[in-house]
Design a protein around this motif. Structure first.
Motif, PDB file in Angstrom:
ATOM      1  N   ILE A  17       0.021  -6.965  12.930  1.00 26.12           N
ATOM      2  CA  ILE A  17       1.192  -6.085  12.937  1.00 26.12           C
ATOM      3  C   ILE A  17       2.130  -6.441  14.090  1.00 26.12           C
ATOM      4  O   ILE A  17       3.340  -6.620  13.912  1.00 26.12           O
ATOM      5  CB  ILE A  17       0.764  -4.607  13.054  1.00 26.12           C
ATOM      6  N   LYS A  18       1.580  -6.536  15.301  1.00 26.10           N
ATOM      7  CA  LYS A  18       2.455  -6.764  16.455  1.00 26.10           C
ATOM      8  C   LYS A  18       3.087  -8.147  16.437  1.00 26.10           C
ATOM      9  O   LYS A  18       4.062  -8.396  17.154  1.00 26.10           O
ATOM     10  CB  LYS A  18       1.684  -6.561  17.757  1.00 26.10           C
ATOM     11  N   ASP A  19       2.549  -9.064  15.651  1.00 23.19           N
ATOM     12  CA  ASP A  19       3.119 -10.407  15.574  1.00 23.19           C
ATOM     13  C   ASP A  19       4.129 -10.560  14.446  1.00 23.19           C
ATOM     14  O   ASP A  19       4.684 -11.643  14.243  1.00 23.19           O
ATOM     15  CB  ASP A  19       2.002 -11.442  15.388  1.00 23.19           C
ATOM     16  N   LEU A  48      -3.659  -7.306   7.599  1.00 17.50           N
ATOM     17  CA  LEU A  48      -2.941  -6.710   8.720  1.00 17.50           C
ATOM     18  C   LEU A  48      -3.846  -5.898   9.638  1.00 17.50           C
ATOM     19  O   LEU A  48      -3.404  -5.398  10.664  1.00 17.50           O
ATOM     20  CB  LEU A  48      -1.801  -5.827   8.207  1.00 17.50           C
ATOM     21  N   GLY A  49      -5.109  -5.719   9.239  1.00 10.77           N
ATOM     22  CA  GLY A  49      -6.037  -4.994  10.095  1.00 10.77           C
ATOM     23  C   GLY A  49      -5.752  -3.514  10.175  1.00 10.77           C
ATOM     24  O   GLY A  49      -5.912  -2.896  11.227  1.00 10.77           O
ATOM     25  N   ILE A  50      -5.302  -2.921   9.055  1.00 10.97           N
ATOM     26  CA  ILE A  50      -4.990  -1.489   9.056  1.00 10.97           C
ATOM     27  C   ILE A  50      -5.690  -0.835   7.875  1.00 10.97           C
ATOM     28  O   ILE A  50      -6.179  -1.497   6.969  1.00 10.97           O
ATOM     29  CB  ILE A  50      -3.463  -1.243   8.956  1.00 10.97           C
ATOM     30  N   SER A  51      -5.726   0.492   7.884  1.00 12.67           N
ATOM     31  CA  SER A  51      -6.315   1.234   6.778  1.00 12.67           C
ATOM     32  C   SER A  51      -5.256   1.470   5.703  1.00 12.67           C
ATOM     33  O   SER A  51      -4.045   1.392   5.959  1.00 12.67           O
ATOM     34  CB  SER A  51      -6.866   2.571   7.263  1.00 12.67           C
ATOM     35  N   LYS A  52      -5.731   1.812   4.516  1.00 16.11           N
ATOM     36  CA  LYS A  52      -4.807   2.130   3.433  1.00 16.11           C
ATOM     37  C   LYS A  52      -3.975   3.373   3.784  1.00 16.11           C
ATOM     38  O   LYS A  52      -2.768   3.427   3.500  1.00 16.11           O
ATOM     39  CB  LYS A  52      -5.596   2.376   2.147  1.00 16.11           C
ATOM     40  N   ASP A  53      -4.639   4.353   4.420  1.00 15.49           N
ATOM     41  CA  ASP A  53      -3.907   5.568   4.806  1.00 15.49           C
ATOM     42  C   ASP A  53      -2.765   5.241   5.767  1.00 15.49           C
ATOM     43  O   ASP A  53      -1.663   5.795   5.654  1.00 15.49           O
ATOM     44  CB  ASP A  53      -4.863   6.564   5.460  1.00 15.49           C
ATOM     45  N   LEU A  72       7.870  -3.905   3.815  1.00 15.63           N
ATOM     46  CA  LEU A  72       7.102  -2.869   4.486  1.00 15.63           C
ATOM     47  C   LEU A  72       7.527  -2.777   5.952  1.00 15.63           C
ATOM     48  O   LEU A  72       7.827  -3.804   6.576  1.00 15.63           O
ATOM     49  CB  LEU A  72       5.614  -3.176   4.397  1.00 15.63           C
ATOM     50  N   PHE A  73       7.528  -1.557   6.506  1.00 16.50           N
ATOM     51  CA  PHE A  73       7.969  -1.337   7.886  1.00 16.50           C
ATOM     52  C   PHE A  73       6.884  -0.619   8.689  1.00 16.50           C
ATOM     53  O   PHE A  73       6.218   0.290   8.187  1.00 16.50           O
ATOM     54  CB  PHE A  73       9.261  -0.501   7.908  1.00 16.50           C
ATOM     55  N   PHE A  74       6.746  -1.031   9.957  1.00 15.98           N
ATOM     56  CA  PHE A  74       5.785  -0.424  10.867  1.00 15.98           C
ATOM     57  C   PHE A  74       6.481  -0.200  12.215  1.00 15.98           C
ATOM     58  O   PHE A  74       6.993  -1.158  12.805  1.00 15.98           O
ATOM     59  CB  PHE A  74       4.568  -1.335  11.069  1.00 15.98           C
ATOM     60  N   PRO A  75       6.536   1.047  12.699  1.00 13.64           N
ATOM     61  CA  PRO A  75       7.217   1.315  13.969  1.00 13.64           C
ATOM     62  C   PRO A  75       6.649   0.449  15.091  1.00 13.64           C
ATOM     63  O   PRO A  75       5.426   0.340  15.250  1.00 13.64           O
ATOM     64  CB  PRO A  75       6.929   2.805  14.211  1.00 13.64           C
TER      65      PRO A  75
END
Length: 623
Positions: A17-19, A48-53, A72-75
């Protein structure tokens, strides 16, 4: 556990995510990601190493399905804060939860399974819920090359203003809310909301299709023609479904295969202009909530894996194929819950569990909704006699005995049948023996009976003319009983002058090995069986190799092999649903359905003679 197809490497939590590149939307910085054609919710979360939630929380539209080209967007602050909590070299205390695995924990913290075991030697004996282990995070990594920071708003594309228009769509034969929603890039809820009061579909009906239009570019973001041109299939998650795979492992195709999986779902694509999507529900007791699944549950999982191999083999069959696995957990309540979900009605066929009460519920659902229900496991069910939706995949026992007896009659034209029993031992094949004797008597065919005391001796057969032609038929299928009979028959045959000797037996005999099998070959033995696998055949070897390549291990050494049963079932069902093909001679199982009467369903009349010939030769022929 080793990761399977489509998993290229292990990512530390949030590192991906951070990259990601960064953009600004309404003054807020976001990492963004463009979804590619083969990605699924499951594979993307893993990558991405994240959960579905977490994925859906930041991108609510994903709840309606992941589509190629979606952004897709991630703060940025959230991702950075999460990454900061993972201090390089820090030792984490982890409390093991039920259902967790060493592989899943290692993936969560960005280390290898070997690292976790080395730091926690107790894990060599296995991981158990309630344990407390430690995980040392990897050291600081180098800065990622190519990280993109936005310096000016104009340097990156900005979201364009959009509006929604309504287009008309004419419903085609056999289309469903689900298939229409998928083909237009919509969720079922969105389609239903655009068509209030429409509870069922019929051919020629006109539906409202909401289309999002990019006013700046004039492009339709969710246009049916665009989806077809890109050859995409949207994958969604059915609410009551539990994934069949564990440990963040994707069941998928070899590299380059056009297959998508989201834990519990499996979809293939088809060339533009070909037939509508085929959707199959696999409803079996996978028992995923059990910490240590039973052997039975593991066999059902093997069946499902074999079924997916068939789906992949039929990717160019002429229609996209959608498979959803439902863990029934052996519960009637779970069956009913699945049937009440609005997305369940998309399915064209159901593979039912081996429980009579659950099968009865699905049979009634199939009758009321014109959905085929394949009873692959429950042999004694006869609901196919009155329910046109039921497909009994096993030849019923009474019909099997009659068919085997009739086929054997032809082989007995020049041979005298000799029924052999052991005094004081109840034969377990009384039904078949009685059926065969009735057929012999009806045709005026003479037969003989020999009863032995404990073990057959040469003297027990001296009453038989030594120049005759005989087919010995034991009244028991048990291996221990058979071993008391065959040596004496072989000895008598070898001492006599010119007798022709054969043996006829039962499906259980296909499992026998060692000296029993050697004697079966010696006596030119034929058995009847609903299925048989030629382990030396190229087709068998090919499926074995593909299964190992996909799943990292081999099928259970059992008869029948559930992986092959799943493969053969899929190889029949999909062409049957697509084009109405009613026959298939498989690697292990055959499917040759027939309808006994008007208003009934169908049963599989496949039955084989398996001949164990001298010289260790085995051949199989359908009768």
């Amino acid at each position: 556990m080793a990761a399977l197809m489509g998993v290229a490497s292990i990512f530390s939590l949030q590192a991906a995510i951070k990259d990601l590149p960064v953009t600004t939307v309404q003054g807020q910085k976001y990492h963004y990601y463009d979804v590619t054609s083969k990605e699924t919710v499951y594979s993307l979360c893993y990558k991405l190493g994240i959960s579905k939630d977490e994925l859906i929380r930041n991108n609510p539209a994903v709840a309606d399905g992941l589509r190629s080209g979606m952004k897709l967007f991630f703060p940025v602050e959230t991702a950075q804060a999460s990454a900061a909590s993972q201090t390089p070299g820090k030792v984490i205390t982890h409390h093991v939860q039920k259902g967790e695995t060493i592989f899943g924990i290692a993936h969560k913290y960005g280390v290898t399974t070997d690292d976790v075991i080395a730091q926690n030697p107790v894990l060599k004996d296995g991981l158990k819920a309630g344990q407390t282990i430690t995980v040392k995070l990897p050291g600081a990594a180098e800065e990622t090359v190519g990280h993109i920071e936005e310096t000016a708003a104009a340097s990156l594309p900005q979201p364009a203003p959009k509006k929604t228009e309504i287009k008309g769509y004419v419903v085609k034969k056999k289309e469903t809310f689900y298939s229409i929603a998928v083909s237009h890039g919509l969720s079922v809820a969105e389609l239903e909301a655009a068509n209030p009061g429409v509870n069922s579909l019929r051919e020629g009906q006109v539906l409202n299709i909401p289309v999002t239009v990019d006013e700046t570019a004039g492009d339709m973001a969710r246009n049916n023609d665009t989806d077809k041109a890109d050859n995409k299939v949207t994958i969604t998650d059915a609410a009551p479904v539990i994934p069949v795979v564990r440990d963040s492992v994707t069941i998928g195709a070899p590299e380059g295969g056009m297959v998508a999986v989201t834990g519990n779902e499996f979809v293939t694509t088809a060339p533009v202009g070909q037939e509508r999507e085929i959707s199959v529900a696999v409803m079996l007791p996978f028992m995923l909530k059990e910490e240590n699944p039973s052997k039975s549950a593991m066999r059902y999982t093997e069946f499902y894996k074999g079924f997916l191999l068939a789906v992949d083999s039929l990717r160019n069959n002429g229609a996209p194929i959608h498979v959803t696995a439902y863990d029934t957990e052996g519960s009637v309540l779970n069956i009913k819950e699945a049937l009440t979900d609005s997305t369940f009605r998309r399915h064209d066929a159901i593979i039912a569990p081996d429980n009579a009460s659950q099968l009865a519920i699905l049979a009634e659902y199939g009758r009321n909704n014109n959905v085929k229900v394949f009873n692959t496991f429950l042999v004694k069910d006869d609901s196919y006699l009155t329910n046109p939706s039921m497909m009994q995949c096993n030849l019923p026992s009474a019909l099997m005995y009659r068919k085997a007896a009739d086929a054997l009659m032809e082989r007995l034209s020049f041979s005298t049948p000799v029924f052999v029993s052991i005094k004081g031992v109840a034969g377990d094949k009384a039904d078949f023996v009685e059926t065969l004797k009735e057929s012999l008597s009806a045709r005026g065919k003479t037969y003989m009976e020999v009863e032995v005391d404990g073990r057959l001796d040469v003297a027990d057969l001296r009453a038989l003319p030594s120049d005759g032609n005989y087919t010995f038929i034991p009244t028991s299928a048990r291996q221990a009983d058979l071993n008391k009979l065959m040596p004496g028959i072989i000895e008598w045959r070898d001492q006599a002058v010119t007798p022709v000797v054969r043996m006829f037996g039962y499906p259980e005999w296909t499992t026998f090995r060692g000296e029993t099998l050697e004697n079966m070959h010696n006596l030119n033995t034929t058995v009847y069986s609903r299925f048989y696998t030629d382990e030396e055949a190229p087709r068998t070897a090919d499926i074995d190799d593909r299964y190992k390549k996909w799943y990292g291990g081999r099928m259970e050494n059992a008869i029948p092999r559930q992986g092959l049963l799943g493969f053969d079932t899929g190889m029949f069902i999909i062409p049957y649903l697509t084009r109405g093909n009613g026959t298939y001679d498989g690697v292990q199982n055959g499917y040759f359905f027939t309808t006994p009467k008007d208003g009934a369903g169908a049963y599989n009349e496949a039955l084989y003679f398996v001949n164990f010939r001298p010289g260790n030769v085995i051949d199989k022929s359908r009768i």
